[in-house]
Scaffold this motif. Structure first.
Motif, PDB file in Angstrom:
ATOM      1  N   LEU A 151      74.996 107.349  48.641  1.00  0.00           N
ATOM      2  CA  LEU A 151      75.459 107.707  49.975  1.00  0.00           C
ATOM      3  C   LEU A 151      76.914 107.283  50.191  1.00  0.00           C
ATOM      4  N   GLU A 152      77.264 106.098  49.719  1.00  0.00           N
ATOM      5  CA  GLU A 152      78.635 105.610  49.855  1.00  0.00           C
ATOM      6  C   GLU A 152      79.598 106.454  49.027  1.00  0.00           C
ATOM      7  N   ARG A 153      79.222 106.740  47.801  1.00  0.00           N
ATOM      8  CA  ARG A 153      80.092 107.530  46.921  1.00  0.00           C
ATOM      9  C   ARG A 153      80.362 108.911  47.523  1.00  0.00           C
ATOM     10  N   GLU A 154      79.351 109.502  48.129  1.00  0.00           N
ATOM     11  CA  GLU A 154      79.548 110.811  48.756  1.00  0.00           C
ATOM     12  C   GLU A 154      80.498 110.727  49.942  1.00  0.00           C
ATOM     13  N   ALA A 155      80.309 109.732  50.798  1.00  0.00           N
ATOM     14  CA  ALA A 155      81.177 109.600  51.972  1.00  0.00           C
ATOM     15  C   ALA A 155      82.625 109.357  51.578  1.00  0.00           C
ATOM     16  N   LEU A 183      81.685 101.527  57.009  1.00  0.00           N
ATOM     17  CA  LEU A 183      80.651 102.438  56.527  1.00  0.00           C
ATOM     18  C   LEU A 183      79.423 101.706  56.003  1.00  0.00           C
ATOM     19  N   ARG A 184      79.634 100.639  55.245  1.00  0.00           N
ATOM     20  CA  ARG A 184      78.516 100.016  54.532  1.00  0.00           C
ATOM     21  C   ARG A 184      77.393  99.522  55.429  1.00  0.00           C
ATOM     22  N   PRO A 185      77.675  98.889  56.585  1.00  0.00           N
ATOM     23  CA  PRO A 185      76.549  98.489  57.443  1.00  0.00           C
ATOM     24  C   PRO A 185      75.731  99.675  57.942  1.00  0.00           C
ATOM     25  N   LEU A 186      76.370 100.819  58.086  1.00  0.00           N
ATOM     26  CA  LEU A 186      75.652 102.017  58.507  1.00  0.00           C
ATOM     27  C   LEU A 186      74.781 102.553  57.372  1.00  0.00           C
ATOM     28  N   ILE A 187      75.352 102.629  56.192  1.00  0.00           N
ATOM     29  CA  ILE A 187      74.606 103.127  55.027  1.00  0.00           C
ATOM     30  C   ILE A 187      73.374 102.270  54.775  1.00  0.00           C
ATOM     31  N   ASP A 188      73.497 100.978  54.967  1.00  0.00           N
ATOM     32  CA  ASP A 188      72.354 100.088  54.730  1.00  0.00           C
ATOM     33  C   ASP A 188      71.159 100.442  55.614  1.00  0.00           C
ATOM     34  N   GLN A 189      71.417 101.073  56.755  1.00  0.00           N
ATOM     35  CA  GLN A 189      70.330 101.430  57.663  1.00  0.00           C
ATOM     36  C   GLN A 189      69.573 102.693  57.240  1.00  0.00           C
ATOM     37  N   VAL A 190      70.167 103.499  56.382  1.00  0.00           N
ATOM     38  CA  VAL A 190      69.543 104.784  56.047  1.00  0.00           C
ATOM     39  C   VAL A 190      69.255 104.956  54.559  1.00  0.00           C
ATOM     40  N   ALA A 191      69.556 103.952  53.761  1.00  0.00           N
ATOM     41  CA  ALA A 191      69.286 104.027  52.319  1.00  0.00           C
ATOM     42  C   ALA A 191      67.831 103.653  52.072  1.00  0.00           C
ATOM     43  N   LEU A 322      77.950 103.977  65.901  1.00  0.00           N
ATOM     44  CA  LEU A 322      79.082 104.417  65.086  1.00  0.00           C
ATOM     45  C   LEU A 322      80.436 104.145  65.742  1.00  0.00           C
ATOM     46  N   HIS A 323      80.460 103.362  66.801  1.00  0.00           N
ATOM     47  CA  HIS A 323      81.717 103.143  67.517  1.00  0.00           C
ATOM     48  C   HIS A 323      82.768 102.449  66.656  1.00  0.00           C
ATOM     49  N   ALA A 324      82.370 101.518  65.810  1.00  0.00           N
ATOM     50  CA  ALA A 324      83.360 100.829  64.973  1.00  0.00           C
ATOM     51  C   ALA A 324      84.025 101.815  64.014  1.00  0.00           C
ATOM     52  N   LEU A 325      83.237 102.708  63.435  1.00  0.00           N
ATOM     53  CA  LEU A 325      83.801 103.719  62.549  1.00  0.00           C
ATOM     54  C   LEU A 325      84.674 104.692  63.332  1.00  0.00           C
ATOM     55  N   ALA A 326      84.223 105.066  64.530  1.00  0.00           N
ATOM     56  CA  ALA A 326      85.007 105.982  65.367  1.00  0.00           C
ATOM     57  C   ALA A 326      86.350 105.361  65.726  1.00  0.00           C
ATOM     58  N   ASP A 327      86.344 104.078  66.109  1.00  0.00           N
ATOM     59  CA  ASP A 327      87.597 103.408  66.461  1.00  0.00           C
ATOM     60  C   ASP A 327      88.535 103.348  65.266  1.00  0.00           C
ATOM     61  N   TRP A 328      87.986 103.095  64.085  1.00  0.00           N
ATOM     62  CA  TRP A 328      88.833 103.030  62.883  1.00  0.00           C
ATOM     63  C   TRP A 328      89.479 104.385  62.597  1.00  0.00           C
TER      64      TRP A 328
END
Length: 359
Positions: A151-155, A183-191, A322-328
């Motif tokens: 998932l990380e490699r794709e993103a 990204l990584r804390p988000l990916i951990d929730q869906v892997a 996803l606010h942290a990613l959106a802000d970044w």
């Protein structure tokens, strides 16, 4: 999408000779051939017609392609009663597969012709997913896991390919690190390896076959990249389609439909968060792939789809998780470099007027 049928051509190179030999061995010597489609991969598809029979020939040349995963998943889906094509003949060494012809009625084509069928067709496609995800043994297929690394490699395709297209330069080490930190804390929730994920479950990879009954009305193709992953991934593929607008109210109704059918297996709030994460991950991947097809492969037509892809990304970024990613992204990637120029809107996806198959 199709060309005029023609008699089988005289072979002119080694690939043509291999194709002719395979077709002859399969009992289709002398068949008329119609070019159906190519796609973003090296695969191409032809329709063969012999007497009153038709079949579809997949040409997937090694080493670029490997038909064995397709054959494995097709057999698995057929065994569970779904409308995957029956395999008529196959040669994994040369990369040819002759399969049942499920017709031309791709969901996108059908809905372009008759938009009033949209709710019924999407409901059938959602019901198939719910059924697949509830079937004991459906995830027992020996295919790779959709793990965090994948998932990380794709993103990261967004950073590796969209960045140079949008900004005219490679991402800096700091930008790459900042992206991964969020990204990584988000990916951990869906892997989560839970169900069979067909991977490209959308309106140009599904066929509508109303003459059949029940779940068999939805024809399945292009599932060779299947993995074992999160149950939300294919739902996101269907409802956040890079090639076709799906109205937010219809998408919400289909999410509710899926949740009702799996109410004993899923927590609704957690699942919706996962959908937002998977939507951003998938659409960032697609934005990167479309940029790569332009920059590396000389296929600029895929850029016509970037406004829709970015509209979907922006819609998912509204979710609080996803606010942290959106802000970044707001700090790092200017609005005019995203393929969209309006403020983030949770009720609208990007649109494009481009017609036809981007492949």
């Amino acid at each position: 999408m199709t060309d005029t049928p023609s008699a089988a051509p005289v072979p002119t190179d080694a690939r043509d000779l291999d194709r002719a030999r395979f077709v002859a061995r399969a009992g289709w010597r002398g068949a008329e051939r119609t070019v159906l489609a190519g796609d973003a991969s090296f695969r191409r598809y032809d329709r063969l017609k012999l007497d009153r029979q038709t079949a579809v020939l997949m040409d997937a040349p090694p080493p670029h392609e490997d038909v064995r995963p397709f054959l494995k998943v097709a057999a698995h889906l057929k065994a569970m009663g779904y409308a995957a094509p029956t395999i008529l003949a196959a040669d994994a060494e040369t990369g040819f597969v002759l399969q049942e012809d499920l017709g031309d009625d791709l969901v996108r084509v059908v809905l372009d012709r008759d938009p009033t069928l949209e709710t019924a067709i999407y409901a059938a496609a959602v019901d198939l997913l719910a059924d697949l995800h509830d079937r004991p043994g459906a995830a027992a297929l020996d295919v790779p896991v959709y793990d965090a690394a994948t998932l990380e490699r794709e993103a990261l395709l967004l950073i590796d390919w969209y960045w140079p297209l949008a900004l005219g330069r490679a991402a800096t080490a700091a930008e790459r690190a900042g992206f991964l930190d969020r990204l990584r804390p988000l990916i951990d929730q869906v892997a989560r390896p839970e169900v069979l994920v067909l991977r490209d479950y959308h309106a140009e990879n599904l066929l509508w076959m109303p003459a059949r009954r029940g779940l068999s009305r939805v024809g399945l193709i292009d599932f060779q990249d299947a993995l074992i992953g999160h149950p939300g991934y294919d739902l996101v593929s269907l409802l956040e389609d890079a090639r076709r607008d799906v109205a937010p109210d219809l998408a919400e109704a289909m999410v509710e439909r899926y949740l009702r059918r799996r109410r004993d297996a899923l927590d609704g709030e957690t699942f919706r968060t996962a959908l937002a994460i998977l939507g951003v991950q998938r659409n960032m991947k697609i934005a990167g792939i479309f940029a790569r097809l332009h920059l590396r492969d000389g296929k600029p037509r895929y850029l016509n789809y970037q406004p829709r892809v970015w509209g979907l990304i922006e819609r998912d970024l509204v979710h609080p998780a996803l606010h942290a990613l959106a802000d970044w992204l707001d700090e790092t990637l200017p609005w005019d470099a995203r393929g969209c120029t309006r403020p983030r809107d949770p009720d609208a996806a990007g649109t494009t007027t481009t017609e036809g198959d981007p492949a």
